[in-house]
Design a protein around this motif. Sequence first.
Motif, mmCIF file in Angstrom:
data_model
loop_
_atom_site.group_PDB
_atom_site.id
_atom_site.type_symbol
_atom_site.label_atom_id
_atom_site.label_comp_id
_atom_site.label_asym_id
_atom_site.label_seq_id
_atom_site.Cartn_x
_atom_site.Cartn_y
_atom_site.Cartn_z
ATOM 1 N N LEU A 115 1.045 5.730 9.421
ATOM 2 C CA LEU A 115 0.568 4.407 9.863
ATOM 3 C C LEU A 115 1.205 4.038 11.212
ATOM 4 N N LYS A 164 -2.325 3.961 3.006
ATOM 5 C CA LYS A 164 -2.596 2.786 3.852
ATOM 6 C C LYS A 164 -4.042 2.675 4.308
ATOM 7 N N TYR A 165 -4.510 1.450 4.308
ATOM 8 C CA TYR A 165 -5.804 1.097 4.913
ATOM 9 C C TYR A 165 -5.510 0.794 6.378
ATOM 10 N N ALA A 225 0.841 -1.193 0.000
ATOM 11 C CA ALA A 225 0.000 0.000 0.000
ATOM 12 C C ALA A 225 0.881 1.250 0.000
ATOM 13 N N ALA A 284 2.705 -3.032 8.211
ATOM 14 C CA ALA A 284 2.568 -3.110 9.668
ATOM 15 C C ALA A 284 3.677 -4.017 10.206
ATOM 16 N N SER A 319 -7.750 3.272 0.157
ATOM 17 C CA SER A 319 -6.307 3.016 0.096
ATOM 18 C C SER A 319 -5.912 2.737 -1.348
ATOM 19 N N HIS A 346 -6.126 -2.653 13.520
ATOM 20 C CA HIS A 346 -7.291 -1.967 12.938
ATOM 21 C C HIS A 346 -8.266 -1.562 14.048
HETATM 22 O O1 PMV Z 1 -5.338 -6.613 5.147
HETATM 23 P P1 PMV Z 1 -4.963 -6.472 6.565
HETATM 24 O O2 PMV Z 1 -6.137 -6.563 7.490
HETATM 25 O O3 PMV Z 1 -3.848 -7.384 6.968
HETATM 26 O O4 PMV Z 1 -4.425 -4.974 6.786
HETATM 27 C C1 PMV Z 1 -3.326 -4.475 6.100
HETATM 28 C C2 PMV Z 1 -2.946 -3.143 6.596
HETATM 29 C C3 PMV Z 1 -1.662 -2.560 6.045
HETATM 30 O O5 PMV Z 1 -0.877 -3.529 5.400
HETATM 31 C C4 PMV Z 1 -0.852 -1.976 7.175
HETATM 32 C C5 PMV Z 1 -1.967 -1.419 5.074
HETATM 33 C C6 PMV Z 1 -2.533 -1.800 3.741
HETATM 34 O O6 PMV Z 1 -3.330 -1.000 3.231
HETATM 35 O O7 PMV Z 1 -2.168 -2.843 3.182
#
Ligand code: PMV
Length: 341
Positions: free
Chosen positions: A255, A18-19, A15, A297, A32, A209
């Motif tokens: 983030l 970022k989400y 990303a 993350a 995102s 999250h």
């Molecule tokens: O898809 P998840 O729930 O593992 O969340 C991913 C979150 C980040 O990698 C930190 C950011 C993103 O947008 O990919």
Amino acid sequence: MHTENISWRCPSNIAIVKYWGKKENQIPCNPSLSMTLSKSFTEVNLALSEKKSDEEIELEYFFEHRKNEAFESRIKKYLSAQKHHFSFLNKAAIRIDSSNSFPHSAGIASSASAFGAIALALFDAEKSADKHSPEFLQNVSSLARLGSGSACRSMFGAYAEWGKHPNIPNSSDFFAIPIHDVHENFQQMHDAILIVDETTKKVSSSEGHSLMNGHPFAENRFIQANERTLRLVKILQTGDFEEFIHIAESEALTLHAMMMTSANYYILMKPATLSIIEKVISFRNNKQIPVCFTLDAGPNVHLLYPETSRESVEDFIKNELIADYKNVIWDKIGTGPEKVN
Ligand code: PMV
């Protein structure tokens, strides 16, 4: 019933915007935008054979040839919730074999590529799904999202956006969409993933999250991500590298700032993460070469650079950053998932 085998390869994505923060049903709190990779992928083989038990979902899950009970029960729940989409789910015994192109200990999040590949295989196995319709990848993206939010963006090559934005046509909270008309400056991007720490993360992304609920800065963060997503779509189309660098780096730090300022605060960066970040900024300032960092993350650093600065950035990584990382994955922009024969 003969055993039917269906295999798909799905890439991971990184990303840029970022989400971070989600509502029920894996609906993101903000849009995102990511770049799809090519060398970091998961390959899944879905085997359907005659059902032997009266279990609701008869599933065996193997990760790199070993039965993985924890993931098996996660996938069982996921499949059980999707039964209405797939007529074969309660008629067949299902075996899923999954493997990653990158080492398990690399500290790279594999849930995006894994859920992406599983969702592709499931829709491919469903005879009634029209694989050539424009909705096919949209439906797969939506199903992948339910397994892991960021997985929905891996369905499309180059760049994908996920999350409803009033000024981005066709954007949706339910599935990702590809970004069209990308400027040539951003078409040949590289991502060198510098592995600084190989241990699994101590705070899962689900927990992360959830810490955005009631976070003191959440509201402004979501507004900022909305603005940046729209700006980034335009930047990708106009080719402005300076602006791209600014958004990518600020997003990475934002983030981690969200993590460090949540009620249960935590730090995922390591001293080597900061050391790399500082060296990258001074290399760029001194040499005027376009390269920037971003973070997932975790503590590992992704360095993004175009083909035109490849040689000098890769020399810099090999010579000046060598003490800071354990391993490098030389990845680059990719074209999206592929069916494996
Ligand atoms: O898809 P998840 O729930 O593992 O969340 C991913 C979150 C980040 O990698 C930190 C950011 C993103 O947008 O990919």
